[in-house]
Write a protein that holds these residues in place. Structure first.
Motif, PDB file in Angstrom:
ATOM      1  N   ARG A 127      35.174  20.943  20.624  1.00 36.09           N
ATOM      2  CA  ARG A 127      36.163  20.403  19.009  1.00 36.09           C
ATOM      3  C   ARG A 127      36.563  21.219  18.192  1.00 36.09           C
ATOM      4  O   ARG A 127      35.090  21.783  18.044  1.00 36.09           O
ATOM      5  CB  ARG A 127      35.467  19.025  18.783  1.00 36.09           C
ATOM      6  CG  ARG A 127      35.862  17.914  19.953  1.00 36.09           C
ATOM      7  CD  ARG A 127      35.058  16.624  19.726  1.00 36.09           C
ATOM      8  NE  ARG A 127      36.413  16.383  18.934  1.00 36.09           N
ATOM      9  CZ  ARG A 127      37.527  15.989  20.008  1.00 36.09           C
ATOM     10  NH1 ARG A 127      37.275  15.396  20.546  1.00 36.09           N
ATOM     11  NH2 ARG A 127      38.393  15.314  18.964  1.00 36.09           N
TER      12      ARG A 127
ATOM     13  N   ASN B 165      36.604  20.928  11.884  1.00 33.16           N
ATOM     14  CA  ASN B 165      38.007  20.122  11.411  1.00 33.16           C
ATOM     15  C   ASN B 165      38.376  19.327  10.780  1.00 33.16           C
ATOM     16  O   ASN B 165      39.092  18.724  10.452  1.00 33.16           O
ATOM     17  CB  ASN B 165      38.246  21.606  10.208  1.00 33.16           C
ATOM     18  CG  ASN B 165      37.482  22.445   9.609  1.00 33.16           C
ATOM     19  OD1 ASN B 165      36.184  21.706   8.857  1.00 33.16           O
ATOM     20  ND2 ASN B 165      37.873  23.537   8.907  1.00 33.16           N
ATOM     21  N   GLU B 166      37.930  19.107  12.513  1.00 35.46           N
ATOM     22  CA  GLU B 166      39.723  18.108  13.154  1.00 35.46           C
ATOM     23  C   GLU B 166      39.450  16.911  12.734  1.00 35.46           C
ATOM     24  O   GLU B 166      37.615  16.454  12.632  1.00 35.46           O
ATOM     25  CB  GLU B 166      39.171  18.146  14.535  1.00 35.46           C
ATOM     26  CG  GLU B 166      40.104  17.257  15.292  1.00 35.46           C
ATOM     27  CD  GLU B 166      40.004  17.309  16.773  1.00 35.46           C
ATOM     28  OE1 GLU B 166      39.832  18.127  17.355  1.00 35.46           O
ATOM     29  OE2 GLU B 166      38.648  16.473  16.992  1.00 35.46           O
ATOM     30  N   LYS B 167      40.320  16.165  12.323  1.00 36.37           N
ATOM     31  CA  LYS B 167      40.034  14.797  11.947  1.00 36.37           C
ATOM     32  C   LYS B 167      41.051  13.379  13.257  1.00 36.37           C
ATOM     33  O   LYS B 167      41.866  14.174  13.619  1.00 36.37           O
ATOM     34  CB  LYS B 167      41.074  13.975  10.984  1.00 36.37           C
ATOM     35  CG  LYS B 167      40.894  15.319   9.385  1.00 36.37           C
ATOM     36  CD  LYS B 167      40.437  13.633   8.490  1.00 36.37           C
ATOM     37  CE  LYS B 167      41.020  15.020   7.110  1.00 36.37           C
ATOM     38  NZ  LYS B 167      40.734  16.427   7.442  1.00 36.37           N
ATOM     39  N   PRO B 168      40.196  12.492  13.710  1.00 36.66           N
ATOM     40  CA  PRO B 168      40.228  11.866  14.264  1.00 36.66           C
ATOM     41  C   PRO B 168      42.172  12.269  14.723  1.00 36.66           C
ATOM     42  O   PRO B 168      42.306  12.063  16.116  1.00 36.66           O
ATOM     43  CB  PRO B 168      39.435  10.339  14.123  1.00 36.66           C
ATOM     44  CG  PRO B 168      38.339  10.848  13.539  1.00 36.66           C
ATOM     45  CD  PRO B 168      39.213  11.784  12.297  1.00 36.66           C
ATOM     46  N   ASP B 169      43.104  12.032  13.759  1.00 35.36           N
ATOM     47  CA  ASP B 169      44.556  11.011  13.679  1.00 35.36           C
ATOM     48  C   ASP B 169      45.103  12.631  14.474  1.00 35.36           C
ATOM     49  O   ASP B 169      46.148  12.335  14.651  1.00 35.36           O
ATOM     50  CB  ASP B 169      44.631  10.417  13.124  1.00 35.36           C
ATOM     51  CG  ASP B 169      44.594   9.080  12.974  1.00 35.36           C
ATOM     52  OD1 ASP B 169      43.904   8.321  13.911  1.00 35.36           O
ATOM     53  OD2 ASP B 169      44.047   8.485  11.778  1.00 35.36           O
ATOM     54  N   ASP B 170      44.244  13.860  13.903  1.00 35.05           N
ATOM     55  CA  ASP B 170      45.133  15.102  14.551  1.00 35.05           C
ATOM     56  C   ASP B 170      45.331  14.925  16.051  1.00 35.05           C
ATOM     57  O   ASP B 170      46.038  15.506  16.779  1.00 35.05           O
ATOM     58  CB  ASP B 170      44.186  16.017  13.574  1.00 35.05           C
ATOM     59  CG  ASP B 170      43.730  16.231  12.901  1.00 35.05           C
ATOM     60  OD1 ASP B 170      44.497  15.677  12.098  1.00 35.05           O
ATOM     61  OD2 ASP B 170      43.412  16.878  12.153  1.00 35.05           O
TER      62      ASP B 170
ATOM     63  N   HIS C  24      39.367   8.938  22.032  1.00 40.64           N
ATOM     64  CA  HIS C  24      40.998   8.473  21.197  1.00 40.64           C
ATOM     65  C   HIS C  24      41.906   9.531  21.024  1.00 40.64           C
ATOM     66  O   HIS C  24      43.330   9.422  21.010  1.00 40.64           O
ATOM     67  CB  HIS C  24      40.601   8.328  19.908  1.00 40.64           C
ATOM     68  CG  HIS C  24      40.158   9.340  19.408  1.00 40.64           C
ATOM     69  ND1 HIS C  24      39.015  10.230  20.119  1.00 40.64           N
ATOM     70  CD2 HIS C  24      40.123  10.269  18.454  1.00 40.64           C
ATOM     71  CE1 HIS C  24      38.282  11.548  19.109  1.00 40.64           C
ATOM     72  NE2 HIS C  24      39.288  11.862  18.560  1.00 40.64           N
ATOM     73  N   THR C  25      41.479  10.199  22.243  1.00 37.21           N
ATOM     74  CA  THR C  25      42.323  10.893  23.075  1.00 37.21           C
ATOM     75  C   THR C  25      43.899  10.793  23.917  1.00 37.21           C
ATOM     76  O   THR C  25      44.713  11.420  24.385  1.00 37.21           O
ATOM     77  CB  THR C  25      42.107  12.516  23.568  1.00 37.21           C
ATOM     78  OG1 THR C  25      41.486  12.185  24.244  1.00 37.21           O
ATOM     79  CG2 THR C  25      41.057  12.662  22.222  1.00 37.21           C
TER      80      THR C  25
ATOM     81  N   ALA D 148      37.114   7.220  17.421  1.00 29.45           N
ATOM     82  CA  ALA D 148      36.502   8.358  17.544  1.00 29.45           C
ATOM     83  C   ALA D 148      34.976   8.944  17.821  1.00 29.45           C
ATOM     84  O   ALA D 148      34.360   8.070  16.856  1.00 29.45           O
ATOM     85  CB  ALA D 148      38.041   9.154  16.439  1.00 29.45           C
TER      86      ALA D 148
ATOM     87  N   ASP E 106      32.530  11.259  16.730  1.00 30.82           N
ATOM     88  CA  ASP E 106      31.789  11.751  15.288  1.00 30.82           C
ATOM     89  C   ASP E 106      31.282  12.684  14.995  1.00 30.82           C
ATOM     90  O   ASP E 106      30.511  12.945  14.274  1.00 30.82           O
ATOM     91  CB  ASP E 106      30.914  10.466  14.265  1.00 30.82           C
ATOM     92  CG  ASP E 106      30.274   9.351  15.294  1.00 30.82           C
ATOM     93  OD1 ASP E 106      29.276   8.849  15.268  1.00 30.82           O
ATOM     94  OD2 ASP E 106      29.525  10.800  16.032  1.00 30.82           O
TER      95      ASP E 106
ATOM     96  N   ARG F  89      45.079  12.125  18.285  1.00 31.11           N
ATOM     97  CA  ARG F  89      44.586  10.894  18.787  1.00 31.11           C
ATOM     98  C   ARG F  89      46.205  10.489  20.070  1.00 31.11           C
ATOM     99  O   ARG F  89      47.248  11.153  19.622  1.00 31.11           O
ATOM    100  CB  ARG F  89      45.338   9.477  17.548  1.00 31.11           C
ATOM    101  CG  ARG F  89      44.639   8.424  18.499  1.00 31.11           C
ATOM    102  CD  ARG F  89      44.306   7.223  17.235  1.00 31.11           C
ATOM    103  NE  ARG F  89      44.092   7.176  16.692  1.00 31.11           N
ATOM    104  CZ  ARG F  89      42.434   6.885  16.766  1.00 31.11           C
ATOM    105  NH1 ARG F  89      42.156   6.257  17.964  1.00 31.11           N
ATOM    106  NH2 ARG F  89      41.767   6.710  15.178  1.00 31.11           N
TER     107      ARG F  89
END
Ligand code: GTR
Length: 434
Positions: A174, A177-182, A156-157, A166, A168, A184
């Motif tokens: 990594r 606490n990272e969220k996928p959209d942080d 997703h990056t 993303a 999981d 992407r």
């Protein structure tokens, strides 16, 4: 005006203070560090003699393709296993399973179909697993060649597409606490998907830490526990680069199940540590039609004996899990290595190989990467190819040279750019006669 001068002065002062602080920190680090600072001075490169891939240890010459295939190649491959990477593992392939988890027929504004195929490495266990994201041109009339290149931060990056699955799990590299959209799309500049699809190629990528986390040498994570037929006390116990390379071979197994892809025409590529991985994977798995090493440096395309930029002692100290224990013994005596990296290139022969450097990436030793191509040339010639095409000196920047072995040094830093991809696409056109 005055204020702006003042604030500029203030920022210059703090900048100088920061430089001073960081160089003192570097001094302090090096003072306590038994490993010498990197050499970037060509005059300080030691004299060395490279092992000749076409001379057997008893001094006899390798003069025919059969002698290369039957005597020299197996010996050199075995040395890379015992001295450097460990075995290219075997594992129970009956437990490797593929599951298509998504299809998007209108990816890249309708130009491509995107598939995500989950690779289970130990089915019916759900882990370890890795998602292979594949983009396939929609206008192809027959199965297409493909690039397979692992990524550093998750599929997703590589794109802004919000529908890409993303990863999981929290991995070493990594933030938990990272969220996928942080993240992407953060690496999308390295993935010239539009260019690749426009030129008629498919491209597949997998997050390397889904194969095995980039962790220190306990060998307990990812796919490693599946390699039960190796003894960890032996010199040839597979290290982590071998595990990643094995995972890429499973990705090729997966591509063989995709009807729109011609799996006899897959180029394995990688950047940096994953460039080392791509070279090792291509050396072992001869199903790959060609190999691309992007800025792979020490332990990849750069000659160890030059001791320029990152050196064997430094890489072993920083990343002990990438290589075998035996490789760790060579830090202060690289001339005792019975192999050097031109022979890693030679193991890929006669299949085409592309080595790319970057002008500001001295850590990866561009000249050492060039020289590996040069010294692999006699093996390629023996096998009936045009090898490095008569190239004898490093080219001007941004100029691709060679023939079956190719090389360029791009301007800029350690990275993968559109320029690199344009050269790789030209190379693939040459490899596949397109
Ligand atoms: C560096 C390492 C290099 C290269 C790079 C990367 O820190 O020293 O050998 O592998 O990492 O993979 O980004």
């Amino acid at each position: 005006m005055l204020r702006s001068h003042f604030s500029r002065l203030k920022s210059v002062t703090s900048y100088l203070a920061a430089i001073l602080a960081s160089s003192c920190l570097a001094c302090a680090l090096y003072a306590a560090d038994p490993i010498a600072p990197p050499n970037y001075d060509e005059e300080k490169v030691p004299q060395f003699t490279l092992p000749d891939p076409l001379v057997a240890p008893d001094g006899s010459k390798i003069e025919t393709p059969e002698q290369w295939r039957e005597i020299a190649r197996p010996r050199i491959l075995e040395l890379f296993k015992t001295e450097m990477f460990g075995q290219f593992p075997e594992a129970d392939l009956s437990k490797v399973k593929f599951e298509e988890i998504s299809t998007k027929p209108d990816a890249l504004n309708g130009k491509a179909t995107r598939k995500e195929i989950r690779i289970y490495f130990n089915y019916p266990e759900k882990t370890p697993k890795a998602d292979l994201m594949i983009l396939i041109p929609n206008n192809a009339k027959k199965p297409v060649p493909a690039f397979l290149m692992p990524n550093f931060q998750g599929n997703h990056t590589t794109t802004d597409d919000p529908t890409v699955t993303a990863v999981d799990a929290p991995f070493r590299t990594r933030n938990a606490n990272e969220k996928p959209d942080d993240v992407r799309g953060v690496a999308k500049s390295r993935w010239a998907f539009d260019k690749i699809i426009d030129r008629g190629y498919a491209v597949a990528t997998v997050y390397y830490e889904e194969i095995e986390p980039d962790k220190s040498a306990e060998f307990k994570y990812g796919v490693h526990p599946l390699f039960t037929n190796f003894d960890i006390t032996k010199d040839d116990y597979p290290a982590v680069i071998s595990a990643w390379a094995w995972g890429l071979s499973r990705a090729l197994d997966c591509l063989q199940t995709v009807p729109e892809i011609d799996a006899t025409k897959v180029v394995v590529a990688g950047h940096s540590r994953l460039g080392k991985t791509a070279l090792w994977c291509g050396a072992n798995d001869e199903r790959f039609a060609a190999v691309i090493s992007n800025n792979s440096g020490c332990g990849g395309a750069a000659l160890s004996r030059r001791e320029f930029g990152e050196r064997v002692d430094r890489i072993n100290a920083s990343f002990p899990h990438w290589f075998t224990k035996k490789f760790h013994t060579y830090g202060s005596r690289v001339n005792d290595l019975p192999i050097d990296e031109h022979e890693l290139i030679a193991l890929i022969a006669p299949r085409p190989v592309y080595v790319a450097s970057a002008s500001e990436d001295l850590w990866a030793d561009p000249k050492g990467e060039f020289l590996s191509c040069f010294y692999a040339d006699p093996v390629y010639k023996l096998l009936g190819t045009d090898g490095f095409g008569g190239v004898v000196a490093p080219p001007e920047v941004n100029t691709s040279v060679g023939a079956t072995i190719r090389y360029h040094k791009r301007t800029g830093k350690h990275d993968v750019t559109d320029f690199d991809w344009e050269k790789y696409l030209d190379f693939a056109d040459f490899v596949f006669g397109r």
